[in-house]
Design an enzyme around this catalytic site. Structure first.
Site, PDB file in Angstrom:
ATOM      1  N   SER A 116       3.360  -3.821  -2.877  1.00 27.01           N
ATOM      2  CA  SER A 116       3.669  -4.506  -4.143  1.00 27.01           C
ATOM      3  C   SER A 116       4.736  -3.736  -4.907  1.00 27.01           C
ATOM      4  CB  SER A 116       2.401  -4.596  -4.994  1.00 27.01           C
ATOM      5  OG  SER A 116       2.728  -4.924  -6.325  1.00 27.01           O
ATOM      6  N   TYR A 151       9.099  -9.113  -7.487  1.00 27.13           N
ATOM      7  CA  TYR A 151       9.122 -10.125  -8.548  1.00 27.13           C
ATOM      8  C   TYR A 151      10.541 -10.174  -9.090  1.00 27.13           C
ATOM      9  CZ  TYR A 151       3.998 -10.308  -8.803  1.00 27.13           C
ATOM     10  OH  TYR A 151       2.670 -10.487  -8.529  1.00 27.13           O
ATOM     11  N   THR A 199       7.629 -13.121  -4.460  1.00 24.49           N
ATOM     12  CA  THR A 199       6.479 -13.887  -4.955  1.00 24.49           C
ATOM     13  C   THR A 199       6.965 -14.920  -5.958  1.00 24.49           C
ATOM     14  OG1 THR A 199       5.049 -11.999  -4.581  1.00 24.49           O
ATOM     15  CG2 THR A 199       4.235 -13.673  -6.104  1.00 24.49           C
ATOM     16  N   LYS A 254       6.353 -16.032  -1.082  1.00 26.46           N
ATOM     17  CA  LYS A 254       4.880 -15.971  -1.183  1.00 26.46           C
ATOM     18  C   LYS A 254       4.413 -16.795  -2.376  1.00 26.46           C
ATOM     19  CE  LYS A 254       1.120 -12.627  -1.865  1.00 26.46           C
ATOM     20  NZ  LYS A 254       0.721 -12.755  -3.263  1.00 26.46           N
ATOM     21  N   HIS A 278      -2.405 -16.652  -4.825  1.00 30.04           N
ATOM     22  CA  HIS A 278      -2.406 -15.390  -5.575  1.00 30.04           C
ATOM     23  C   HIS A 278      -3.856 -14.950  -5.859  1.00 30.04           C
ATOM     24  CE1 HIS A 278       0.780 -12.915  -7.725  1.00 30.04           C
ATOM     25  NE2 HIS A 278      -0.328 -12.268  -8.017  1.00 30.04           N
TER      26      HIS A 278
HETATM   27  C1  LIG Z   1      -5.683  -6.536  -7.747  1.00 28.63           C
HETATM   28  C2  LIG Z   1      -4.682  -7.486  -7.206  1.00 28.63           C
HETATM   29  C3  LIG Z   1      -3.340  -7.274  -7.439  1.00 28.63           C
HETATM   30  C4  LIG Z   1      -2.374  -8.139  -6.896  1.00 28.63           C
HETATM   31  N1  LIG Z   1      -1.063  -7.843  -7.085  1.00 28.63           N
HETATM   32  C5  LIG Z   1      -0.122  -8.628  -6.475  1.00 28.63           C
HETATM   33  C6  LIG Z   1       1.251  -8.280  -6.556  1.00 28.63           C
HETATM   34  O1  LIG Z   1       1.617  -7.278  -7.137  1.00 28.63           O
HETATM   35  N2  LIG Z   1       2.145  -9.110  -5.956  1.00 28.63           N
HETATM   36  C7  LIG Z   1       1.758 -10.237  -5.263  1.00 28.63           C
HETATM   37  O2  LIG Z   1       2.586 -10.956  -4.727  1.00 28.63           O
HETATM   38  N3  LIG Z   1       0.456 -10.557  -5.150  1.00 28.63           N
HETATM   39  C8  LIG Z   1      -0.495  -9.784  -5.737  1.00 28.63           C
HETATM   40  N4  LIG Z   1      -1.819 -10.106  -5.588  1.00 28.63           N
HETATM   41  C9  LIG Z   1      -2.211 -11.283  -4.778  1.00 28.63           C
HETATM   42  C10 LIG Z   1      -2.457 -10.886  -3.305  1.00 28.63           C
HETATM   43  O3  LIG Z   1      -1.262 -10.593  -2.644  1.00 28.63           O
HETATM   44  C11 LIG Z   1      -3.155 -12.005  -2.527  1.00 28.63           C
HETATM   45  O4  LIG Z   1      -2.392 -13.172  -2.663  1.00 28.63           O
HETATM   46  C12 LIG Z   1      -4.568 -12.279  -3.003  1.00 28.63           C
HETATM   47  O5  LIG Z   1      -5.241 -11.087  -3.294  1.00 28.63           O
HETATM   48  C13 LIG Z   1      -5.370 -13.135  -2.030  1.00 28.63           C
HETATM   49  O6  LIG Z   1      -5.965 -12.417  -1.045  1.00 28.63           O
HETATM   50  P1  LIG Z   1      -7.512 -11.891  -1.053  1.00 28.63           P
HETATM   51  O7  LIG Z   1      -8.419 -13.073  -1.262  1.00 28.63           O
HETATM   52  O8  LIG Z   1      -7.599 -11.309   0.319  1.00 28.63           O
HETATM   53  O9  LIG Z   1      -7.630 -10.896  -2.150  1.00 28.63           O
HETATM   54  C14 LIG Z   1      -2.790  -9.257  -6.140  1.00 28.63           C
HETATM   55  C15 LIG Z   1      -4.150  -9.477  -5.916  1.00 28.63           C
HETATM   56  C16 LIG Z   1      -5.094  -8.604  -6.427  1.00 28.63           C
HETATM   57  C17 LIG Z   1      -6.537  -8.850  -6.122  1.00 28.63           C
END
Ligand SMILES: Cc1cc2nc3c(=O)[nH]c(=O)nc-3n(C[C@H](O)[C@H](O)[C@H](O)COP(=O)(O)O)c2cc1C
Length: 373
Positions: free
Chosen positions: A112, A136, A162, A242, A266
């Site tokens: 990230s 981003y 994203t 994404k 997300h």
């Molecule tokens: C704590 C947290 C932080 C996240 N930060 C980002 C991020 O910085 N950039 C991004 O594209 N997605 C971010 N996401 C989304 C994840 O990439 C992913 O789409 C999402 O967690 C779904 O997967 P999961 O069900 O396995 O958690 C974040 C998700 C979580 C839980």
């Protein structure tokens, strides 16, 4: 085998339960956050139960492999690490540890741009691991460009833009809490965004709280397909979008010349009420069929059979977010490696029992919709 107080950690859910006990309530709330009534967050997991595996029988499955490729790069299994921010909540070495775990499992780590560790530290810690950089679009595009250039310099192989965050979702935790580590603790700084421009210097000088506020305001930037074209103009790396959930957006992405799409909600953190990624997958896959665009998915993957369902519905690979964070909190890099290996072993068994020998040889009719009768 990993153990938790004498009890073996054998499933993703074991890691979730253990992490909840180990983590600070602030860290847990941040990782577990969702928007609105949490419908999309919950449905992303529950939706997998609406699909069934239709096993093939009497096939020789003695020789099996999980290995595959993403954008031409080999990985040991079609299970990768999704980009998630602020790994410092789970481990003091943050993304450095996560990257090592993914490299030890010989799979892809998507970092990230809101990481606590620097791109160069991550690169040094896991030089042989395949890494992509998530991005981003900030209002001041110099911040985004800096991340891209660093990632290029450090050997990252793709940029993951994203596209589902033009505004931050209406989440319980992120209701701009001015207290807590997230705002106050300098070690929680998004390391790769503190770049050398006067506006950031000013924000840093006025305290860490201000740089975070500054970046949050920067993050809610207007963005259009012109920005995808801009991104293509500043890098030779392949671009993956994404946060796509519809065939229409997938076709536009293919028209814009991207190399990959991550079907993602997300994690239910953005807008509540959107489709679970597994439900959106078929529409996206058929929209870009024959266009040379790889389709991946993330959201709610908790077991090997979930992975098999996603692959059967056309994903080239899945990415996992929260399970990796839970494992990182429990056991650092070895936890990350272990949770990936657990999912890999479960996928291997599911493939074998379904009469398949490889992720790339799953017949298109292996997965069906559960009958409502
Ligand atoms: C704590 C947290 C932080 C996240 N930060 C980002 C991020 O910085 N950039 C991004 O594209 N997605 C971010 N996401 C989304 C994840 O990439 C992913 O789409 C999402 O967690 C779904 O997967 P999961 O069900 O396995 O958690 C974040 C998700 C979580 C839980």
């Amino acid at each position: 085998m990993s153990t938790s107080n004498g009890r073996p950690l054998m499933t993703v859910d074991d890691y979730r339960c253990r992490a909840q006990k180990l983590m600070s309530s602030e860290g847990w709330s941040f990782y577990n956050d969702a928007s609105g009534r949490r419908s999309t967050y919950n449905d992303s997991m529950e939706a997998f139960d609406r699909y069934v595996i239709r096993p093939r029988i009497l096939r020789d499955v003695t020789h099996r492999t999980l290995s595959t490729t993403v954008l031409g790069q080999p990985i040991s299994m079609p299970i990768c690490v999704a980009p998630t921010s602020y790994h410092r909540y789970a481990h003091t070495s943050a993304e450095v540890e996560t990257a090592k775990g993914a490299a030890d499992a010989d799979t892809l780590f998507v970092m990230s741009c809101y990481a606590n560790a620097s791109i160069s530290d991550v690169s040094r810690a896991a030089p042989g691991g395949l890494k992509w950089m998530q991005l981003y679009l900030f209002k001041d595009r110099r911040i985004s460009e800096h991340v891209v250039k660093e990632a290029e310099k450090e050997g990252f192989k793709a940029i993951v833009l994203t596209v589902d965050l033009p505004f931050t979702g209406n989440r319980a935790f992120s209701q701009k809490r001015p207290s807590g580590k997230y705002y106050q603790d300098p070690t929680f700084r998004p390391e790769n965004l503190a770049i050398d421009i006067p506006e950031i210097h000013k924000a840093i000088q006025s305290g860490d709280v201000c740089i975070r506020r500054f970046l949050e305001e920067q993050g809610e930037s207007p963005q259009t397909w012109d920005d995808v074209r801009w991104l293509k103009s500043i890098t030779k790396l392949p671009i993956v979008l994404k946060g796509i959930l519809t065939g229409e957006a997938a076709r536009e992405a293919a028209d814009a010349g991207v190399s990959g799409i991550i079907v993602s909600a997300h994690g239910g953190r953005q807008i509540d009420g959107i489709s679970s990624p597994i439900d959106a997958l078929t529409e996206v896959v058929s929209a870009v069929k024959g266009r040379g665009v790889e389709v991946y998915m993330d959201g709610g993957v908790m077991s090997g059979t979930d992975v098999l369902k996603a692959l059967g519905l056309g994903a080239r690979a899945v990415l996992i977010g929260k399970p990796v964070l839970w494992a990182l909190a429990c056991e650092g890099s070895s936890g990350v490696k272990n949770v990936l290996s657990i999912l890999g072993a479960e996928l291997d068994s599911a493939l074998a029992i379904s009469g398949c020998t490889s992720p790339n040889e799953i017949p298109s009719n292996l997965i069906g919709r559960k009958s409502l009768l």
